[in-house]
Design a protein around this motif. Structure first.
Motif, PDB file in Angstrom:
ATOM      1  N   VAL A  18       0.709  -1.290   0.207  1.00 55.38           N
ATOM      2  CA  VAL A  18      -0.096  -0.052  -0.094  1.00 55.38           C
ATOM      3  C   VAL A  18       0.778   1.076  -0.035  1.00 55.38           C
ATOM      4  CG1 VAL A  18      -1.705   1.332   1.299  1.00 55.38           C
ATOM      5  CG2 VAL A  18      -1.774  -1.227   1.162  1.00 55.38           C
ATOM      6  N   ARG A  19       0.336   2.180  -0.733  1.00 55.17           N
ATOM      7  CA  ARG A  19       1.260   3.366  -0.807  1.00 55.17           C
ATOM      8  C   ARG A  19       1.023   4.192   0.423  1.00 55.17           C
ATOM      9  NH1 ARG A  19       2.545   4.884  -6.591  1.00 55.17           N
ATOM     10  NH2 ARG A  19       1.583   2.787  -7.591  1.00 55.17           N
ATOM     11  N   LEU A  20       2.075   4.698   0.923  1.00 49.65           N
ATOM     12  CA  LEU A  20       1.992   5.535   2.242  1.00 49.65           C
ATOM     13  C   LEU A  20       1.250   6.784   1.973  1.00 49.65           C
ATOM     14  CD1 LEU A  20       3.593   5.605   4.965  1.00 49.65           C
ATOM     15  CD2 LEU A  20       5.022   7.394   3.985  1.00 49.65           C
ATOM     16  N   PRO A  21       0.370   7.689   2.509  1.00 51.50           N
ATOM     17  CA  PRO A  21      -0.073   8.703   2.361  1.00 51.50           C
ATOM     18  C   PRO A  21       0.850   9.837   1.798  1.00 51.50           C
ATOM     19  CG  PRO A  21      -1.008   8.065   4.418  1.00 51.50           C
ATOM     20  CD  PRO A  21      -0.006   6.986   4.104  1.00 51.50           C
ATOM     21  N   THR A  22       0.604  10.751   0.781  1.00 53.11           N
ATOM     22  CA  THR A  22       1.487  11.557   0.312  1.00 53.11           C
ATOM     23  C   THR A  22       0.895  12.686  -0.314  1.00 53.11           C
ATOM     24  OG1 THR A  22       3.652  11.889  -1.212  1.00 53.11           O
ATOM     25  CG2 THR A  22       1.430  10.566  -2.043  1.00 53.11           C
ATOM     26  N   GLY A  23       1.449  13.839  -0.258  1.00 56.89           N
ATOM     27  CA  GLY A  23       1.127  15.281  -0.733  1.00 56.89           C
ATOM     28  C   GLY A  23       0.332  15.969  -0.131  1.00 56.89           C
ATOM     29  N   MET A  24       0.058  15.614   1.300  1.00 56.63           N
ATOM     30  CA  MET A  24      -0.808  16.529   1.956  1.00 56.63           C
ATOM     31  C   MET A  24      -0.295  17.640   2.538  1.00 56.63           C
ATOM     32  SD  MET A  24      -1.808  13.099   2.428  1.00 56.63           S
ATOM     33  CE  MET A  24      -3.086  11.877   2.630  1.00 56.63           C
ATOM     34  N   ASP A  25      -1.092  18.801   2.623  1.00 53.26           N
ATOM     35  CA  ASP A  25      -0.609  19.973   3.304  1.00 53.26           C
ATOM     36  C   ASP A  25      -0.791  19.737   4.672  1.00 53.26           C
ATOM     37  OD1 ASP A  25      -0.433  20.683   0.690  1.00 53.26           O
ATOM     38  OD2 ASP A  25      -1.915  22.641   0.786  1.00 53.26           O
ATOM     39  N   LEU A  26       0.156  20.173   5.340  1.00 58.32           N
ATOM     40  CA  LEU A  26       0.130  20.163   6.776  1.00 58.32           C
ATOM     41  C   LEU A  26       0.605  21.535   7.461  1.00 58.32           C
ATOM     42  CD1 LEU A  26       2.303  16.671   7.130  1.00 58.32           C
ATOM     43  CD2 LEU A  26      -0.370  17.165   7.194  1.00 58.32           C
ATOM     44  N   PRO A  27       0.180  21.658   8.924  1.00 59.27           N
ATOM     45  CA  PRO A  27       0.481  22.736   9.607  1.00 59.27           C
ATOM     46  C   PRO A  27       2.198  22.947   9.696  1.00 59.27           C
ATOM     47  CG  PRO A  27      -1.149  21.440  10.856  1.00 59.27           C
ATOM     48  CD  PRO A  27      -0.403  20.612   9.564  1.00 59.27           C
ATOM     49  N   GLY A  28       2.666  24.039   9.619  1.00 63.95           N
ATOM     50  CA  GLY A  28       4.231  24.473   9.827  1.00 63.95           C
ATOM     51  C   GLY A  28       4.826  23.892  10.935  1.00 63.95           C
ATOM     52  N   LEU A  29       3.729  23.570  12.038  1.00 65.59           N
ATOM     53  CA  LEU A  29       4.443  22.938  13.196  1.00 65.59           C
ATOM     54  C   LEU A  29       5.226  21.796  13.229  1.00 65.59           C
ATOM     55  CD1 LEU A  29       2.519  20.434  14.742  1.00 65.59           C
ATOM     56  CD2 LEU A  29       0.890  22.468  14.892  1.00 65.59           C
ATOM     57  N   VAL A  30       4.943  21.180  12.076  1.00 69.00           N
ATOM     58  CA  VAL A  30       5.404  19.832  11.881  1.00 69.00           C
ATOM     59  C   VAL A  30       6.882  19.762  11.438  1.00 69.00           C
ATOM     60  CG1 VAL A  30       5.452  17.698   9.910  1.00 69.00           C
ATOM     61  CG2 VAL A  30       3.487  18.661  10.583  1.00 69.00           C
ATOM     62  N   PRO A  34      -8.128  30.919   7.238  1.00 69.90           N
ATOM     63  CA  PRO A  34      -8.453  30.098   8.692  1.00 69.90           C
ATOM     64  C   PRO A  34      -8.898  28.665   7.783  1.00 69.90           C
ATOM     65  CG  PRO A  34      -9.319  32.439   8.460  1.00 69.90           C
ATOM     66  CD  PRO A  34      -8.811  32.025   6.975  1.00 69.90           C
ATOM     67  N   ALA A  35      -9.678  28.886   6.838  1.00 68.01           N
ATOM     68  CA  ALA A  35     -10.272  27.345   6.340  1.00 68.01           C
ATOM     69  C   ALA A  35      -9.087  26.481   5.931  1.00 68.01           C
ATOM     70  CB  ALA A  35     -11.130  27.606   5.228  1.00 68.01           C
ATOM     71  N   ARG A  36      -8.004  27.071   5.249  1.00 70.15           N
ATOM     72  CA  ARG A  36      -6.909  26.310   4.888  1.00 70.15           C
ATOM     73  C   ARG A  36      -6.211  25.713   6.074  1.00 70.15           C
ATOM     74  NH1 ARG A  36      -2.489  28.972   1.103  1.00 70.15           N
ATOM     75  NH2 ARG A  36      -1.126  28.770   2.793  1.00 70.15           N
ATOM     76  N   ARG A  37      -6.023  26.703   7.112  1.00 69.84           N
ATOM     77  CA  ARG A  37      -5.236  26.105   8.499  1.00 69.84           C
ATOM     78  C   ARG A  37      -6.198  25.111   8.968  1.00 69.84           C
ATOM     79  NH1 ARG A  37      -4.827  32.235  10.488  1.00 69.84           N
ATOM     80  NH2 ARG A  37      -3.230  32.952   9.069  1.00 69.84           N
ATOM     81  N   GLU A  38      -7.340  25.107   8.941  1.00 66.03           N
ATOM     82  CA  GLU A  38      -8.291  24.138   9.667  1.00 66.03           C
ATOM     83  C   GLU A  38      -8.138  22.876   8.898  1.00 66.03           C
ATOM     84  OE1 GLU A  38      -9.422  23.859  12.392  1.00 66.03           O
ATOM     85  OE2 GLU A  38     -10.779  21.930  11.831  1.00 66.03           O
ATOM     86  N   ALA A  39      -8.157  23.098   7.652  1.00 66.62           N
ATOM     87  CA  ALA A  39      -7.892  21.590   6.654  1.00 66.62           C
ATOM     88  C   ALA A  39      -6.559  20.987   7.183  1.00 66.62           C
ATOM     89  CB  ALA A  39      -7.957  21.997   5.154  1.00 66.62           C
ATOM     90  N   GLU A  40      -5.349  21.859   7.246  1.00 66.01           N
ATOM     91  CA  GLU A  40      -4.341  21.290   7.335  1.00 66.01           C
ATOM     92  C   GLU A  40      -4.045  20.565   8.896  1.00 66.01           C
ATOM     93  OE1 GLU A  40      -1.575  24.636   5.016  1.00 66.01           O
ATOM     94  OE2 GLU A  40      -1.761  24.887   7.157  1.00 66.01           O
ATOM     95  N   SER A  89       1.955  29.097  18.352  1.00 67.52           N
ATOM     96  CA  SER A  89       3.018  29.459  17.727  1.00 67.52           C
ATOM     97  C   SER A  89       2.883  30.432  16.480  1.00 67.52           C
ATOM     98  CB  SER A  89       3.637  28.158  16.664  1.00 67.52           C
ATOM     99  OG  SER A  89       2.571  27.768  16.001  1.00 67.52           O
ATOM    100  N   GLY A  90       1.360  30.944  16.683  1.00 66.46           N
ATOM    101  CA  GLY A  90       1.080  32.049  15.506  1.00 66.46           C
ATOM    102  C   GLY A  90       0.828  31.546  14.384  1.00 66.46           C
ATOM    103  N   GLU A  91       0.708  30.276  14.139  1.00 66.68           N
ATOM    104  CA  GLU A  91       0.666  29.449  12.716  1.00 66.68           C
ATOM    105  C   GLU A  91      -0.472  29.688  12.101  1.00 66.68           C
ATOM    106  OE1 GLU A  91       1.556  25.867  10.769  1.00 66.68           O
ATOM    107  OE2 GLU A  91       1.470  25.845  12.998  1.00 66.68           O
ATOM    108  N   SER A  92      -0.695  29.511  11.187  1.00 64.56           N
ATOM    109  CA  SER A  92       0.006  28.359  10.452  1.00 64.56           C
ATOM    110  C   SER A  92       0.551  28.998   9.131  1.00 64.56           C
ATOM    111  CB  SER A  92      -0.520  27.134  10.096  1.00 64.56           C
ATOM    112  OG  SER A  92      -1.760  27.402   9.508  1.00 64.56           O
ATOM    113  N   SER A  93       0.318  30.405   9.083  1.00 64.32           N
ATOM    114  CA  SER A  93       0.670  30.968   7.808  1.00 64.32           C
ATOM    115  C   SER A  93       1.981  31.587   7.546  1.00 64.32           C
ATOM    116  CB  SER A  93      -0.349  32.017   7.118  1.00 64.32           C
ATOM    117  OG  SER A  93      -0.580  32.780   8.358  1.00 64.32           O
ATOM    118  N   THR A  94       2.770  31.581   8.788  1.00 63.79           N
ATOM    119  CA  THR A  94       4.048  32.084   8.858  1.00 63.79           C
ATOM    120  C   THR A  94       5.112  31.072   8.635  1.00 63.79           C
ATOM    121  OG1 THR A  94       3.963  32.048  11.361  1.00 63.79           O
ATOM    122  CG2 THR A  94       3.396  33.983  10.300  1.00 63.79           C
ATOM    123  N   GLY A  95       6.258  31.679   8.632  1.00 60.78           N
ATOM    124  CA  GLY A  95       7.279  30.545   8.377  1.00 60.78           C
ATOM    125  C   GLY A  95       8.065  30.165   9.356  1.00 60.78           C
TER     126      GLY A  95
END
Lengths: 470, 285
Positions: A259-271, A410-416, A438-444
């Motif tokens: 089985v393929r590992l999940p891939t390509g997902m957008d994740l929060p920057g805290l990762v 905000p919706a994007r952050r929630e989805a992440e 962390s004031g995330e998730s749109s900052t670097g």
């Protein structure tokens, strides 16, 4: 002293690594997660073309070397030249090259025409001696005994598993209860046993502190890894990484789902700061979701390039060390190995004619009753375990598109956050809290060949050409 | 009795749908479309182009659809064109490789074997079926055979019993637990082979004795190929290799009048357009 027997597969202990940062195509490659974060993990490199196999077994045994022993069923008799001691650094490089990776992208100014986003998306596709009389009475035959590097090696065959088991016990190999039946099964299938111990004197003379990987080369129709012996006395599930190098394409298991590992997902920057934790927990969660019955595909790629690169592709010389025997002629033409400091995507580099597959399995006797059987497929499509961290655009946005962009964040952050929770089983509220802190998730925040020699003509065997005579 | 082919199409479609949606079967829409399209087109052409002096054959979509669906379930390719070639060869073999007025090689098995033999870019992913779907499919397929009491089921049951028996005997000899031995039988390819391929009425002997002999031979050869030569697709090769036995078995063990009657049963991958009528005709020939 009684040797501690490591059956079939090996034990690797845990250390954490530092994340490194380097630029890659369309974004920044931030982190990789290598095998060292897993407890009790073994690594095996399987080079296979036609019926020829070169197996490299990496052993990160941490105890007293005199306690080390390895028993591996092998399908054929092995001559001295078919056994070799390799370099663990090459396998580490292969691990780094194939590891799941985290990449980061910076959103473009929404007030300018976006052209990069589509491109970014497009990249995702992840003996001791014994009296001869006693040995004979037990029906055990030492077909050969060699000293190779720091190892003393025996090739054993036997008439009966009881005799073999008794002989192994009398020669200080601790055989767990229940192993006898499995030994017997392998014997009846015509297999021999490759038995290795550390030769302390040789080891001191050679000066190696860590035990180096053992390699064996053989020619046989069986394309499998014997894991049954290793599960007899296993304390819980074991982790196994198989790196398969072929000419044709991807390798998969024929008797378990791959089985393929999940891939390509957008994740929060805290990762970015805990990507190894993410990988470990994500793997556990995915294994649980598949009822612990599958083998995961983590990487499948043509060895000529990578994108983004977690590490440089292996050089022809490194591939040869791992047993890629069909590179004859190419190695001499290629430039010497460059230090792996430029993890840039490589397209259209020197054609290596090597396809790498990285399989990862957590196995135990309850879910994996039989050995792992493999086949080489004709699939040359690329796959990588790749996770994406997107930094929001932070500049001035006066245009209508900018307002719209901001309202969607905000919706994007929630989805992440949801993606992260679903992948790892982490608590969604904890993730949200952490993202808020962390004031995330749109900052670097996380900047973080075929050998043409005919053996019957008395010419050098293909394995001799591979490693030379050592 | 309703045409059993519709039931087969339903089962195969359900398996394919589940495999694609839930099991990462690795078949692209392009491959699916090309396989089915090529199979249907070749059947249509074959029905149009008939040798002079022979009656034409009415085109029916069911037969090529079943062959195409079987190929979709089993064949994996790096290039969808290969799947189309496999489907074309499979259907074309029905019109070309004929002895005594009937084709002798199972079309799906032959299409698979040819593509596997001549291309490095085709393979069969037999391990990609989860145990849950395998168990469900086994129940549905076996149940359907039992409910229909299909006469040709004797091939399926003989093959299944011989395969299980041989594996069990090997496990006893090796001292392996049955759990280990039977794990190797939980393969989607083997299941499809048992219920949909080997029981094809057009490519099995006419008499019961012939069919049982045929099934036992295929099972024994498949076992030898699998454990002696480590061939993962052993049943497919065994079935193709045993195909030349068909006309011989029909001569040595001819069907009795009773055995030649059509049963309208659960025919696996029937390849003639006018089943069950033409089926009965073929059996008498």
């Amino acid at each position: 002293m009684r040797s501690r027997l490591m059956l079939s597969c090996l034990i690797l202990t845990l250390t954490l690594f530092g994340a490194d940062t380097a630029q890659a195509f369309c974004g920044f490659y931030v982190a990789k997660a290598d095998t060292k974060i897993f407890n009790r993990a073994s690594q095996v490199v399987l080079v296979r073309d036609g019926k020829r196999t070169v197996l490299t077994m990496v052993n990160d045994f941490q105890g007293d070397p005199s306690d080390f022993a390895l028993v591996v069923p092998v399908p054929t008799f092995l001559e001295r030249g078919q056994i070799h001691v390799g370099d663990a650094a090459v396998v580490d490089h292969l691990d780094a090259y194939t590891a799941p990776r985290l990449v980061e992208y910076h959103d473009p100014d929404p007030c300018r025409p976006p052209v990069v986003m589509e491109m970014m998306r497009s990249t995702a596709s992840p003996a001791r001696g014994d009296s001869a009389a006693r040995r004979k009475s037990l029906g055990v035959t030492i077909e050969a005994s060699y000293t190779v590097g720091e190892y003393d090696i025996l090739i054993l065959s036997a008439e009966q598993s009881d005799g073999l088991e008794t002989w192994l016990r009398e020669n200080d190999y601790q055989i767990p209860e229940g192993a006898s039946e499995i030994l017997g099964s392998y014997l009846k299938q015509g297999m021999r046993f490759f038995v290795a111990k550390v030769n302390i004197e040789e080891r001191e003379r050679l000066g190696f502190t860590k035990l180096r990987p053992l390699q064996i080369a053989y020619e046989h129709g069986r394309f499998m890894l014997p894991i049954r012996l290793g599960m007899v006395n296993a304390n819980g599930p074991q982790e196994l990484f198989v790196y398969a190098l072929t000419r044709k394409g991807r390798v998969e298991t024929t008797n378990y789902r791959t089985v393929r590992l999940p891939t390509g997902m957008d994740l929060p920057g805290l990762v970015a700061n805990k990507f190894p934790d993410f990988y470990r927990d994500m793997f556990s969660e995915q294994t649980r979701k598949e009822n612990s019955k599958v083998v995961f595909l983590e990487y499948a790629w043509d060895m000529s390039w990578c994108d983004p690169c977690a590490a440089d592709p292996l050089s022809p010389d490194e591939l040869r060390q791992l047993g890629v025997f069909w590179l004859d002629g190419e190695a001499s033409n290629s430039p010497p190995t460059q230090p792996p400091v430029r993890p840039m995507p490589r397209r259209g580099g020197a054609a290596q004619d090597v396809f790498v597959t990285r399989l990862h399995v957590r196995y135990d006797a309850a879910h994996f009753p039989d050995d792992l059987q493999f086949q080489t497929t004709g699939d040359r499509s690329n796959f990588q375990g790749r996770f994406v961290m997107r930094h929001a655009f932070k500049g001035e946005m006066q245009c209508e598109a900018g307002k719209q962009y901001r309202s969607q964040l905000p919706a994007r952050r929630e989805a992440e956050a949801q993606s992260l929770a679903s992948l790892t089983g982490w608590d969604i509220d904890e993730i949200r809290k952490e993202m808020e802190i962390s004031g995330e998730s749109s900052t670097g925040e996380g900047e973080a060949s075929e050998s043409a020699q005919d053996e019957e003509n008395g010419e050098a065997s293909w394995w001799d050409q591979l490693w030379g005579s050592d | 009795m309703a045409d059993p082919r519709y039931e087969q199409i339903a089962i195969l479609s359900a398996l394919l749908g589940y495999g694609v949606l839930s099991l990462d079967f690795g078949i692209s829409p392009a491959q699916g479309a090309l396989t089915l399209g090529a199979a249907i087109a070749t059947e249509w052409l074959g029905c149009r182009i008939r040798p002079v002096g022979r009656p034409g054959r009415r085109f029916h979509v069911a037969s090529p659809l079943i062959t195409g669906l079987s190929l979709c379930l089993l064949l994996r390719v790096d290039d969808p064109v290969l799947a189309a070639i496999a489907a074309t060869l499979a259907i074309a073999s029905k019109f070309v490789l004929r002895i005594d007025g009937r084709h002798v090689v199972n079309p799906s098995a032959l299409g698979l074997a040819l593509v596997l033999a001549f291309s490095d870019r085709a393979w069969i992913s037999s391990g990609q079926w989860g145990s849950v779907v395998l168990a469900a499919a086994l129940v549905v397929c076996a149940g359907s055979h039992i409910v229909r009491r299909a006469r040709r089921s004797d091939v399926t049951w003989t093959f299944a019993a011989a395969t299980v028996g041989l594996v069990a005997a090997r496990a006893l000899w090796l001292g392996d637990p049955f759990e280990v031995a039977f794990h190797g039988l939980s393969s989607g390819a083997l299941l499809l082979f048992t219920f949909f391929m080997i029981s094809d009425p057009r490519t099995t002997p006419a008499s019961r004795a012939g069919r049982v002999t045929f099934a036992l031979t295929v099972a024994a050869l498949a076992h030898a190929l699998r454990f002696g030569f480590y061939e993962p697709n052993a049943p497919i090769w065994a079935l193709v290799a045993c195909s030349p036995l068909l006309p011989l078995l029909d001569r040595w063990l001819p069907a009795t009048e009773r055995g030649a009657q059509t049963d309208g049963g659960f025919h696996a991958i029937p390849t003639h357009a006018q089943l069950p009528h033409s089926h009965a005709h073929a059996l008498r020939s």
